[in-house]
Structures are given as C-alpha cells and as structure tokens.
Design an enzyme around this catalytic site. Structure first.
Site, PDB file in Angstrom:
ATOM      1  N   HIS A  23      43.925  13.200   6.311  1.00  9.35           N
ATOM      2  CA  HIS A  23      44.934  12.155   6.177  1.00  9.35           C
ATOM      3  C   HIS A  23      44.920  11.171   7.343  1.00  9.35           C
ATOM      4  O   HIS A  23      45.491  10.080   7.236  1.00  9.35           O
ATOM      5  CB  HIS A  23      46.338  12.774   6.000  1.00  9.35           C
ATOM      6  N   ASP A  75      42.509  19.259   3.995  1.00 12.05           N
ATOM      7  CA  ASP A  75      42.944  18.232   4.948  1.00 12.05           C
ATOM      8  C   ASP A  75      42.070  18.228   6.203  1.00 12.05           C
ATOM      9  O   ASP A  75      42.567  18.057   7.319  1.00 12.05           O
ATOM     10  CB  ASP A  75      44.416  18.414   5.318  1.00 12.05           C
ATOM     11  N   SER A  87      48.261  14.839  14.723  1.00 10.94           N
ATOM     12  CA  SER A  87      47.421  15.264  13.612  1.00 10.94           C
ATOM     13  C   SER A  87      45.944  15.158  13.972  1.00 10.94           C
ATOM     14  O   SER A  87      45.480  14.115  14.437  1.00 10.94           O
ATOM     15  CB  SER A  87      47.700  14.412  12.375  1.00 10.94           C
TER      16      SER A  87
END
Length: 460
Positions: free
Chosen positions: A111, A141, A217
């Site tokens: 993402h 992911d 992230s």
C-alpha cells in the site's frame, strides 16, 4: 483478603528489584551505570541498524471518482459544468528496509507504493535514489523495490517463528515524515488477523506496543540482536494515531513472498480447491475431534487437487507439511504461501480417525477455458471453476470469470471475479455444464453474480 493476594507477589518483585539495584554501581540516586561507567542505552543498536531503514516517497496518478451525472455530456452542457479531470495526482510517504545490500533489494508494504509512477528512496546518510518496483503482492501487503547503489547496509533476517509474546521489539521508520524515528516495546501478540486490512487476505500479524504511526508502514520491526523480525504495516486506532496496538508482517512470510517476486516478478499463487472454516467446540464434538483445533473442510472443488487427494466436505485438516493448523486463517496462510507445483502433505481427521494424504498445488491458468470458440459475444473472456481465488467461493455455484481482455466483446458485460450462475435459465454448476449451455446457442441469457449483487444480461 483478595487485595492482599493480588499485591503480595508485587511486593516480592519489588524486593528483588531493590536488591538488583543495590548491586549496580550508582553515581546519583536512581541513576544506573554499567561497570565501565557508561549508561545503559539502545543507541549502539540504533546506530547499527538505522542505515538499512529508508524513507520512501511516491507520486502517481489514479482515476478520479466523480458523480456519474458529470460524465453525461448533455448534463454538463445543460448546467454549464466544465470538463472534469479523469485522473488526479497522489503522493504518499512510507518506510522500507534494505534486505540485500549487493542486489539493492528493499522490502516495504504494497500500500506504500500502490499507484506509484515514481518512487524516491532517501537513505540515512542523505542519499536520494530512484527505485524500481520489482513486484508487489496485495494479498500479503508486501512489495519489493530495487535501487542501483554501492555501499548499502542491510538487515539480517531472524526466524519470526521463534518470536514469543513478551520479547522486546524496536520499530524504526518515518512516522508523519519524521525521519528515522525509533520506538521500543514488546511483542504483545502473535498470529493476529485484521478484517478489512487494505484487501490483504493472508494475515498472521505480529502485534506490538512499540509505537507505530502513519509513515511507519514498510519500516523495520527488529529484535535486540538487530535482526529484522517484521515489516510494520498497520495500527488499530480510532483517531488515526498510535494507541499501543501496532501490527507487522512476520519476516518469514515477507521472505517467502520476496523470493517469488524476485524470481517471477509476482507471487505465483496456486490453488488447492477447498473452502475451510473455523472448527468451533460444538463442531469438534459433532465431528468426534478431541480439541477444536483445525480447519473444517466445507466444500471441495470438483476435479481440484484437493478432490484428487481424496479430501471431502466434513474432513478436518489438522496439519500442513507437518505444521499444526489452528484455524481456517492458518490453513489459508499455509496454502497461500506455497508455489505452484509444490507438494503439500496434509493430515486430517475423518470419522474420528486421523489420516494423511498428499496434493499438488495447481496452477489456476491450467484450469481455465477460453470462451472465444464458445460464443462470439463471450470472446475475450476466460472462465474457470469457482475456487478459493473468488470471495464467493463456497457461497454460490457457477463458473468464475477469471480474465477479460480490455476492449473485447465480453468486456461490455463481464468483469474478472464475476460468477455466472445460470445460462438461459438453466443452472450452471461446472465448466462442463457451462460449455454445454453456451455452445450452439443463438442468444444467451446470463445470470451474473457480482459481489453481493446479481443481475441478468442478454448476449446475442
């Protein structure tokens, strides 16, 4: 009395802690120092690992969402609405971890780089380099980037299967654009799942209270040896900020995904042909299972590897390649990380008896049929049995629209992921039935299931 029972252990711990403090040299009240006079610190560890953690900034374009009325030329002319832009620019910030210094491979989240046209990597020493996307896997992911640079530092990978709740952990990343922020905590949970986590279907997260925030992230979760144990991915929060519940993809899962991406450019995920569900205590008793551990087979796709291996609905899978299976999610993770052609050894319970079998993970492409020769209105579409790739697997019977060529006749009506449940008002339960119903028909009345809805279409 209950109060004394609760706090008595705490008093004993306090006494032990006091003795330990008295045994350590102190230069001032409350100040602990090492025998060599230095202060205990994680700074040497941070200095060791920080060069391998990078900042990632991306820019790209996405299709702009607008009201369908604004796409109508008559509506725009009548109300004098100007032409709406078809695309809009997007930017994002995240983190990444160098895992191969020689090849320049960087692990991050899918993402973080989704929809990116340009990816810039900023290193701890100030270098800024353009990166290329080697491949990305939305289901876990995980994404792999590559830079062409010398003198890179990489983090060694630990065995995340050895993690225990209570192990110390350190998160390094770039939260809110603040470069190389370090937070510490412990592993507070293992094998967590997060419904709706950006579409990721294979989940077995490490939970940590080391502070993770937006921008973290793709960053590193490390142990006190300076080894990578996870890729920071998500937080659980009502406000968008950290409340002490963060999640990371275990590095063992990330490693398996990375190896396939580097070799093939993508994860070549095969199918087994089973739909499983969690085994509740009530079901365990009904199926004569001592403990409610395992994945209950709810459906087996005809002619699939699972069917050829002899599995049946009602079987309870308890091991995959010698590893115990606790629930349906563990089963999905175990199979979803295997490569096409891999042999998988399954242990299962049927009628209270433990059995074993072997299956070969199949390539979905070999089980697909092109519709070009069936009917001109379906040209460009490829169909397959409804298997575990579809979220409707186990819920509906029909044939899956696996692929649709852009601009083809089929693209006017169908999308990948659709399930055709009937042809000319006759139910379709397999590819063979679908072919029989379609070939030679002048007109097709198809009942199509798309997501949670359904509709009819006529093809001539």
């Amino acid at each position: 009395m209950p109060t004394l029972t609760r706090f008595a252990p705490a008093r004993r711990l306090l006494a032990v802690a006091t003795l330990l403090l008295l045994a350590v040299p102190m230069t001032a009240p409350g100040q602990i120092i090492n025998p060599d006079g230095s202060m205990p610190s994680l700074a040497p560890l941070v200095e060791q690992v920080s060069p391998a953690v990078v900042n990632i900034s991306t820019s790209g374009t996405v299709e702009a969402q607008s009201n369908p009325l604004l796409n109508d030329p008559f509506f725009r002319r009548f109300f004098d609405v100007p032409e709406q832009p078809r695309q809009r620019q997007v930017q994002s910030l995240g983190s990444g971890v160098v895992v191969d210094a020689d090849a320049g491979y960087i692990l991050t989240n899918h993402h973080v780089i989704a929809n990116a046209d340009q990816i810039q990597i900023t290193f701890n020493d100030g270098r800024e380099l353009e990166a290329e996307t080697v491949g990305s896997d939305p289901e876990t992911d995980i994404a792999v980037l590559q830079v062409n640079a010398d003198a890179l530092a990489a983090l060694p990978m630990a065995d995340s299967d050895e993690l225990r709740v209570g192990d110390y952990a350190m998160a390094i990343g770039n939260p809110f654009g603040l470069e190389h922020t370090v937070t510490t905590g412990v592993v507070s949970g293992l094998e967590r799942t997060l419904p709706g986590n950006g579409g990721a279907r294979l989940q077995s997260f490490i939970q940590t209270d080391a502070s993770i925030n937006p921008g973290n992230s793709g960053g590193a979760l490390i142990n006190l040896r300076g080894e990578l144990v996870g890729i920071n991915t998500a937080i659980l929060s009502r406000s968008g900020g950290n409340i002490g519940i963060g999640f990371a993809v275990p590095v063992n899962m990330a490693r398996q995904v990375m190896e396939q991406i580097i070799e093939y450019g993508e994860v070549q995920r095969g199918v087994l042909g089973v739909r499983v569900q969690d085994l509740t205590p009530e079901m365990a008793e009904a199926f004569d299972i001592e403990r409610p551990n395992g994945a209950l087979v709810a459906q087996v796709t005809p002619n699939s590897p699972a069917a050829e291996a002899g599995l049946e609905a009602g079987d309870v899978i308890v091991e995959v390649n010698g590893t115990p299976v606790s629930d349906a999610n563990a089963m999905a993770n175990a199979i979803g990380l295997l490569r096409i052609g891999d042999e998988v050894n399954l242990a299962y319970v049927r009628d209270g008896e433990r059995r074993t079998t072997t299956a070969i993970v199949a390539d979905p492409a070999t089980r697909q049929v092109s519709a070009d020769s069936m009917h001109p209105g379906l040209a460009g579409a490829t169909f397959s049995e409804v298997d575990e790739r579809s979220p409707l697997f186990g819920e509906v019977r029909g044939v899956l629209v696996a692929e649709v060529a852009p601009g083809s006749p089929a693209a006017e009506y169908l999308r990948p992921g659709d399930v055709i449940t009937s042809v000319n008002r006759q139910d379709v339960r397999s590819l063979a039935e679908f072919r029989d119903r379609v070939e030679g028909a002048d007109q097709l009345l198809l009942n199509v299931r798309r997501g949670s809805g359904a509709f009819f279409i006529v093809i001539r």
